[in-house]
Design an enzyme around this catalytic site. Structure first.
Site, short mmCIF file in Angstrom:
data_model
loop_
_atom_site.label_atom_id
_atom_site.label_comp_id
_atom_site.label_asym_id
_atom_site.label_seq_id
_atom_site.Cartn_x
_atom_site.Cartn_y
_atom_site.Cartn_z
N ARG A 111 -50.80 -53.47 50.90
CA ARG A 111 -50.99 -55.02 51.73
C ARG A 111 -49.78 -55.79 51.82
O ARG A 111 -49.93 -57.09 51.83
CB ARG A 111 -52.09 -55.83 50.59
CG ARG A 111 -53.34 -55.07 50.76
CD ARG A 111 -54.36 -56.12 50.35
NE ARG A 111 -55.63 -55.45 50.40
CZ ARG A 111 -56.27 -54.78 49.07
NH1 ARG A 111 -55.35 -54.76 47.98
NH2 ARG A 111 -57.31 -54.41 49.10
N GLU A 175 -30.27 -59.77 76.80
CA GLU A 175 -31.27 -60.86 76.12
C GLU A 175 -30.14 -61.90 75.69
O GLU A 175 -30.70 -63.23 75.68
CB GLU A 175 -31.70 -60.25 74.70
CG GLU A 175 -32.43 -58.73 75.07
CD GLU A 175 -33.80 -59.03 75.49
OE1 GLU A 175 -34.19 -60.16 75.87
OE2 GLU A 175 -34.50 -57.87 75.93
N ARG A 227 -43.17 -70.33 73.55
CA ARG A 227 -42.70 -68.88 73.39
C ARG A 227 -42.77 -68.05 74.73
O ARG A 227 -41.80 -67.17 74.68
CB ARG A 227 -43.46 -68.26 72.38
CG ARG A 227 -42.52 -66.99 71.58
CD ARG A 227 -43.02 -66.60 70.28
NE ARG A 227 -42.42 -65.50 69.70
CZ ARG A 227 -42.44 -65.00 68.47
NH1 ARG A 227 -42.83 -65.99 67.60
NH2 ARG A 227 -42.02 -64.03 68.23
N ASN A 231 -40.30 -64.51 77.73
CA ASN A 231 -40.64 -63.66 78.80
C ASN A 231 -39.95 -63.58 79.98
O ASN A 231 -40.04 -62.87 80.86
CB ASN A 231 -42.02 -63.54 79.07
CG ASN A 231 -43.02 -63.29 77.80
OD1 ASN A 231 -42.59 -62.32 76.86
ND2 ASN A 231 -44.30 -63.56 77.68
N HIS A 234 -38.97 -60.59 82.12
CA HIS A 234 -39.72 -59.52 81.59
C HIS A 234 -40.82 -59.00 82.32
O HIS A 234 -41.52 -58.03 81.82
CB HIS A 234 -40.24 -59.70 79.86
CG HIS A 234 -38.84 -59.35 79.14
ND1 HIS A 234 -37.72 -60.25 79.44
CD2 HIS A 234 -38.55 -58.66 78.23
CE1 HIS A 234 -36.98 -60.06 78.41
NE2 HIS A 234 -37.22 -58.93 77.53
ZN ZN Z 1 -36.28 -57.84 76.20
#
Ligand code: ZN
Ligand code: NAD
Length: 353
Positions: A111, A175, A227, A231, A234
């Site tokens: 866990r 990136e 967030r 992307n 992408h």
């Molecule tokens: Zn990427």
């Protein structure tokens, strides 16, 4: 040493000899397991093995194709074999594959045991190791089984990048450029001013790039809104990356994303007011850093559209994009239709032809 505080953990950017000692100082673990692949075993492990006390090394074969539950089983078995209990530590020493999978394996073992990310590729330093996303691929579905779980620390040392093959460095650099484009025009100016892009993979710029991701992730830890700007590039990028796997020379992730960022800059000019001269600036830079990329898959409009349709964000011939308002300012949830999508692929085709 540069330090970034992220929710409940720190990212330290600086010499690993210092950061790892600082992390272990005052903590006591019953077991330490280091996960490496055959490349980081040779190039990176010697830098830390003398600093972490008694430990066990689990070496897995490198490559995305090994980011699976089957490999996790081997990792778990090794942990069981060394009788690791809940008070052990897992150190993930490698690129995004090791980080995503080792973090996932550590988070599930009994866990959850502590884990530390030591990213050794540029992509994993500025992107994968920050943000708490962990996953493995499942039956060909990328990052399909996973969870959000933060590491205890992320220790970034740019000197690991010295042994990375140039193509991998350049792939990860996409990136860094993305972080500049979506959040920070000053970073963009600095990156593009450097005549050799390789010079940007330095401690200060890596730190600044992580700070961009940190800012976005802190604002939106579970990808509810902002967030999504991560992307950028992408949506088209992933689709052409996927199609390129059927060709003789598949794109590296960053190469596909570079083309995706050009496609989406074009869409930004159509939909979110990106100025024509900024579009040109973006095109010129990507073409200079990523010359000679294959255009083989760019005319496969229907196949690209098919891939986008499978993405649950998109519905009924409309695709949701994160697009630039200007360099350094990105917005999200912008609808784009089939015709504009095709035009963006044509645009990229012309740029690289
Ligand atoms: Zn990427
Ligand atoms: N969790 C996230 O938020 C997130 C974000 C982006 C990408 N990712 C994931 O990251 C993965 C890609 O990561 P990557 O690009 O680092 O690939 P990778 O981990 O496969 O590493 C690329 C290659 O470089 C080698 N290598 C690593 N460090 C080296 C070093 N210092 N010297 C020499 N060789 C070295 C590796 O063995 C491998 O062959 C994908 O699985 C992707 O899904 C995750």
């Amino acid at each position: 040493m540069q330090t970034i505080q992220l929710q409940d953990y720190q990212v330290n950017v600086g010499p690993i000899e210092t950061s790892i000692k600082e992390y272990l100082d005052g903590r006591s673990y019953t077991h330490v397991v280091v996960i490496v692949d055959e490349n980081t075993a040779v190039h990176c492990l010697p830098k830390i093995s003398g600093l972490i006390g008694e430990h066990m090394v689990v070496e897995i074969p490198s490559g995305e194709q090994n980011k699976t539950l089957t490999t996790c089983e081997a990792i778990w078995q090794a942990m069981v074999d060394c009788e690791m209990d809940r008070h052990g530590l897992v150190i993930n020493l490698g690129g995004g594959v090791i980080g995503d999978m080792g973090g996932f394996a550590a988070s599930c073992y009994m866990r959850g045991v502590d884990f530390v990310q030591i990213p050794t590729t540029l992509l994993s330093q500025v992107d994968a190791s920050v943000g708490g996303k962990l996953a493995v691929d499942f039956n060909g579905l990328k990052n399909f089984i996973g969870l959000f779980q933060n590491p205890k620390a992320v220790l970034v040392d740019p000197s690991f990048l010295k042994t990375l093959i140039p193509a991998e460095l350049r792939s990860g650099y996409a990136e860094m450029v993305k972080h500049a484009l979506i959040q920070d025009a000053d970073i963009w100016k600095r990156l593009t001013a450097m005549s050799a892009w390789q010079d940007n993979a330095n401690l200060e710029e890596i730190y600044q790039s992580i700070k961009v991701k940190e800012k976005v992730v802190l604002h939106d830890p579970k990808e509810g809104g902002l967030r999504k700007i991560l992307n950028y590039g992408h949506t088209v990028g992933h689709a052409i990356e996927t199609l390129s796997f059927e060709t003789e020379r598949p794109y590296l992730h960053g190469e596909a994303i570079a083309m995706g960022m050009v496609a989406e800059a074009y869409l930004s000019q159509l939909h979110t007011g990106l100025a024509v001269d900024q579009l040109q600036e973006i095109v010129d830079y990507f073409l200079a850093v990523y010359p000679g990329l294959s255009t083989e898959v760019l005319k496969r409009y229907d196949a690209v559209i098919d891939i986008l349709k499978r993405d649950k964000k998109n519905k009924g011939g409309k695709y949701m994009f994160s697009l630039l308002k200007s360099i350094g300012d990105c917005t999200y949830d912008i609808e784009v239709d089939d015709a504009d999508l095709r035009a963006s692929l044509d645009y990229v085709f012309e740029v690289w032809s």
